[in-house]
Scaffold this motif. Structure first.
Motif, PDB file in Angstrom:
ATOM      1  N   ARG A  83       7.166   6.243  -3.179  1.00  0.00           N
ATOM      2  CA  ARG A  83       8.468   5.613  -2.518  1.00  0.00           C
ATOM      3  C   ARG A  83       9.224   6.796  -2.100  1.00  0.00           C
ATOM      4  O   ARG A  83       9.790   7.205  -0.865  1.00  0.00           O
ATOM      5  CB  ARG A  83       9.422   4.587  -2.926  1.00  0.00           C
ATOM      6  CG  ARG A  83       7.909   3.514  -2.833  1.00  0.00           C
ATOM      7  CD  ARG A  83       8.225   2.409  -3.237  1.00  0.00           C
ATOM      8  NE  ARG A  83       8.165   0.882  -2.822  1.00  0.00           N
ATOM      9  CZ  ARG A  83       8.008   0.068  -1.493  1.00  0.00           C
ATOM     10  NH1 ARG A  83       8.699   0.651  -0.561  1.00  0.00           N
ATOM     11  NH2 ARG A  83       7.014  -0.557  -1.533  1.00  0.00           N
ATOM     12  N   GLU A  84       9.506   7.631  -3.555  1.00  0.00           N
ATOM     13  CA  GLU A  84      10.679   8.946  -2.869  1.00  0.00           C
ATOM     14  C   GLU A  84      10.800  10.012  -2.133  1.00  0.00           C
ATOM     15  O   GLU A  84      11.325  10.549  -1.388  1.00  0.00           O
ATOM     16  CB  GLU A  84      11.324   9.174  -4.625  1.00  0.00           C
ATOM     17  CG  GLU A  84      11.548   8.122  -5.079  1.00  0.00           C
ATOM     18  CD  GLU A  84      11.536   8.618  -6.968  1.00  0.00           C
ATOM     19  OE1 GLU A  84      12.313   8.050  -7.152  1.00  0.00           O
ATOM     20  OE2 GLU A  84      11.067   9.605  -6.817  1.00  0.00           O
ATOM     21  N   ALA A 116       9.141   2.967   4.206  1.00  0.00           N
ATOM     22  CA  ALA A 116       8.468   1.882   5.423  1.00  0.00           C
ATOM     23  C   ALA A 116       7.254   2.405   5.025  1.00  0.00           C
ATOM     24  O   ALA A 116       6.816   1.471   5.306  1.00  0.00           O
ATOM     25  CB  ALA A 116       9.381   2.672   6.611  1.00  0.00           C
ATOM     26  N   HIS A 117       7.375   4.000   5.336  1.00  0.00           N
ATOM     27  CA  HIS A 117       5.979   4.443   4.918  1.00  0.00           C
ATOM     28  C   HIS A 117       4.829   3.565   3.431  1.00  0.00           C
ATOM     29  O   HIS A 117       4.000   2.804   3.952  1.00  0.00           O
ATOM     30  CB  HIS A 117       5.626   6.012   4.956  1.00  0.00           C
ATOM     31  CG  HIS A 117       3.998   5.852   4.230  1.00  0.00           C
ATOM     32  ND1 HIS A 117       2.949   6.310   5.433  1.00  0.00           N
ATOM     33  CD2 HIS A 117       3.420   6.418   3.726  1.00  0.00           C
ATOM     34  CE1 HIS A 117       2.049   6.725   5.065  1.00  0.00           C
ATOM     35  NE2 HIS A 117       1.944   6.762   4.154  1.00  0.00           N
ATOM     36  N   VAL A 118       5.408   3.497   2.507  1.00  0.00           N
ATOM     37  CA  VAL A 118       4.430   2.953   1.775  1.00  0.00           C
ATOM     38  C   VAL A 118       4.263   1.320   1.784  1.00  0.00           C
ATOM     39  O   VAL A 118       3.562   0.594   1.542  1.00  0.00           O
ATOM     40  CB  VAL A 118       5.606   3.222   0.181  1.00  0.00           C
ATOM     41  CG1 VAL A 118       4.456   2.198  -0.589  1.00  0.00           C
ATOM     42  CG2 VAL A 118       4.825   4.565   0.063  1.00  0.00           C
ATOM     43  N   GLN A 173      -6.088   2.296  -2.481  1.00  0.00           N
ATOM     44  CA  GLN A 173      -4.487   2.534  -1.883  1.00  0.00           C
ATOM     45  C   GLN A 173      -4.155   2.529  -4.244  1.00  0.00           C
ATOM     46  O   GLN A 173      -3.261   3.532  -4.773  1.00  0.00           O
ATOM     47  CB  GLN A 173      -3.602   1.356  -1.781  1.00  0.00           C
ATOM     48  CG  GLN A 173      -4.205   0.775  -0.642  1.00  0.00           C
ATOM     49  CD  GLN A 173      -3.529   2.598  -0.230  1.00  0.00           C
ATOM     50  OE1 GLN A 173      -2.335   2.633  -0.259  1.00  0.00           O
ATOM     51  NE2 GLN A 173      -4.151   3.181   1.386  1.00  0.00           N
ATOM     52  N   ASP A 174      -4.977   1.634  -5.265  1.00  0.00           N
ATOM     53  CA  ASP A 174      -4.223   2.050  -6.606  1.00  0.00           C
ATOM     54  C   ASP A 174      -4.710   3.925  -6.947  1.00  0.00           C
ATOM     55  O   ASP A 174      -4.187   3.800  -7.541  1.00  0.00           O
ATOM     56  CB  ASP A 174      -5.323   1.138  -7.035  1.00  0.00           C
ATOM     57  CG  ASP A 174      -5.316   1.572  -8.663  1.00  0.00           C
ATOM     58  OD1 ASP A 174      -3.696   1.015  -9.177  1.00  0.00           O
ATOM     59  OD2 ASP A 174      -5.939   1.248  -9.492  1.00  0.00           O
ATOM     60  N   PHE A 175      -6.231   3.772  -6.385  1.00  0.00           N
ATOM     61  CA  PHE A 175      -5.624   5.284  -7.083  1.00  0.00           C
ATOM     62  C   PHE A 175      -4.945   6.693  -6.238  1.00  0.00           C
ATOM     63  O   PHE A 175      -4.639   7.192  -7.761  1.00  0.00           O
ATOM     64  CB  PHE A 175      -7.541   5.609  -6.173  1.00  0.00           C
ATOM     65  CG  PHE A 175      -7.898   6.999  -6.321  1.00  0.00           C
ATOM     66  CD1 PHE A 175      -7.899   7.866  -7.922  1.00  0.00           C
ATOM     67  CD2 PHE A 175      -7.820   8.021  -5.400  1.00  0.00           C
ATOM     68  CE1 PHE A 175      -8.945   9.128  -7.590  1.00  0.00           C
ATOM     69  CE2 PHE A 175      -8.218   9.474  -5.433  1.00  0.00           C
ATOM     70  CZ  PHE A 175      -8.632  10.217  -6.311  1.00  0.00           C
ATOM     71  N   LEU A 217       3.723  13.111   8.316  1.00  0.00           N
ATOM     72  CA  LEU A 217       3.834  12.383   7.518  1.00  0.00           C
ATOM     73  C   LEU A 217       5.025  13.362   6.539  1.00  0.00           C
ATOM     74  O   LEU A 217       5.401  13.372   5.689  1.00  0.00           O
ATOM     75  CB  LEU A 217       2.486  11.473   6.702  1.00  0.00           C
ATOM     76  CG  LEU A 217       3.174  10.933   5.509  1.00  0.00           C
ATOM     77  CD1 LEU A 217       3.807   9.550   5.923  1.00  0.00           C
ATOM     78  CD2 LEU A 217       1.652   9.993   5.012  1.00  0.00           C
ATOM     79  N   HIS A 218       3.666  14.696   6.229  1.00  0.00           N
ATOM     80  CA  HIS A 218       4.838  15.362   4.935  1.00  0.00           C
ATOM     81  C   HIS A 218       5.393  16.168   5.640  1.00  0.00           C
ATOM     82  O   HIS A 218       6.381  17.452   4.666  1.00  0.00           O
ATOM     83  CB  HIS A 218       3.123  16.331   4.676  1.00  0.00           C
ATOM     84  CG  HIS A 218       2.590  15.370   3.385  1.00  0.00           C
ATOM     85  ND1 HIS A 218       3.247  15.288   2.049  1.00  0.00           N
ATOM     86  CD2 HIS A 218       1.350  14.515   3.432  1.00  0.00           C
ATOM     87  CE1 HIS A 218       2.591  14.301   0.571  1.00  0.00           C
ATOM     88  NE2 HIS A 218       1.919  13.904   2.047  1.00  0.00           N
TER      89      HIS A 218
END
Length: 373
Positions: free
Chosen positions: A261-262, A267-269, A284-286, A325-326
């Motif tokens: 999140r940081e 919003a993306h998460v 997603q957990d991975f 995104l990055h």
């Protein structure tokens, strides 16, 4: 191995932090079979056998032996292997050895885990009587009750029962002498090494109250009680023991979701979680555990540096959606538009002009959106 050295088994990289694992009376280093190989991925794991057990010579100790004598054998093993300071975990008598080391040789330990053990073992008379009977009659009468003493009903580890049967009676009796004389209750408050205590809820040999007594006395100790375990927790509940030891040795896992999140923004998460399905849940957990909980939280590199590396990798592989995104993440991590441009210019040299051209277009769009709010 020589006749003056404890039999031992090494696993893991020689350059990794060392971890010594001690056994319970009557068992061998096989007690750690389901735990040690996993720990060896990140540690130099050295398991050892008690005198007269497994591959260790019986004459390493004799009548009237003490836990201190066993601790000196462990230190001699460490010295021979070139190990100065090490983490230690031990079960029952092996745990008592760890407590002795923490009290008398604290400079040698980086951390301590005491499993299904005690700072005293129920009084001297019981162990003196057992030692005398073993010297007279051998071990078969004890082997018959091994499963009941070691495990919950219906559970067994035949290899460990066999090790019990094949142990040298004289060395076993000497280990009983050591337990009879052992009592460190008045020294526990002086233990300063990080200490984990693991109790088996169904352990009749060293009930949870014995571990609670240690936890109450040792400053900042951590106590874990395993509902499914009796006396030999590493054999009966290896996954729980492995998890506890990993946390003790490497620290608790960092929150990958918080880091995600940081860096990427709430919003993306939130969108990613809203789109999650049973099909994508494990992926997603991975991502949260591995990419964000281990890699992005590793303090070796700053987040600024990680953003630069990530931008370069995404350009190289043409992942333009991830690149956008990055670029946003890089801004959150403190990179200026000029620094992002410098990174992309560098990619033109090593990833190719067409790849950099497309990357500049993506980054310019993202930065323009940032300016317009």
């Amino acid at each position: 191995m020589t006749m003056t050295l404890l039999h031992h088994w090494e696993e893991g990289p020689a350059s990794a932090p060392p971890l010594l694992l001690g056994p319970s009376l009557g068992t061998s280093l096989a007690l750690w079979d389901q735990v040690a190989p996993e720990l060896s991925a990140a540690h130099r794991v050295v398991r050892w056998d008690l005198p007269g057990h497994g591959g260790s010579a019986a004459d390493l100790i004799g009548p009237g032996a003490t836990v201190g004598d066993l601790a000196e054998l462990v230190l001699a093993l460490a010295d021979t292997l070139g190990i100065d300071r090490f983490a230690y975990a031990g079960v029952s008598l092996g745990g008592a050895v760890g407590l002795h080391l923490a009290v008398h040789h604290p400079e040698r330990l980086s951390s301590l885990a005491v499993l299904c053990s005690s700072a005293h073992f129920g009084g001297e008379a019981l162990w003196r009587e057992r030692a005398e009977r073993v010297r007279r009659e051998g071990l078969e009468w004890l082997v018959e009750s091994a499963d009941a003493r070691w495990f919950t009903a219906g559970f067994s580890v035949p290899r460990l029962v066999r090790d019990h049967r094949e142990a040298d009676p004289g060395a076993y009796a000497a280990c009983c002498d050591a337990l009879a004389a052992f009592d460190l209750r008045d020294r526990l408050a002086g233990i300063g090494v990080p200490t984990l205590l693991v109790a088996g809820r169904h352990d009749a040999a060293t009930p949870p109250a014995h571990l609670r007594e240690i936890a109450d006395a040792v400053p900042a100790a951590t106590l874990l009680e395993l509902p499914g375990a009796a006396h030999l927790a590493p054999a009966q509940c290896p996954r729980a023991v492995l998890t506890a030891l990993r946390t003790q040795l490497d620290g608790p896992p960092v929150s990958g979701t918080a880091a995600r999140r940081e860096v990427l923004g709430d919003a993306h998460v939130d969108r990613a979680q809203a789109r999650q399905t049973p099909f994508t849940a494990r992926f997603q957990d991975f991502i949260s555990r591995y990419a964000w909980g281990e890699i992005w939280t590793d303090p070796t590199l700053s987040r600024r540096e990680r953003s630069m590396i990530t931008l370069t990798a995404l350009v190289a592989h043409g992942h333009h959606e991830e690149l956008a995104l990055h670029v946003r993440a890089a801004r959150r991590n403190g990179l200026t538009p000029e620094e992002i441009g410098a990174v992309l210019l560098q990619t033109a040299v090593y990833c190719g002009v067409p790849a950099a051209n497309a990357a500049f277009a993506t980054a310019q769009r993202v930065l323009a959106e940032e300016e317009t709010g």
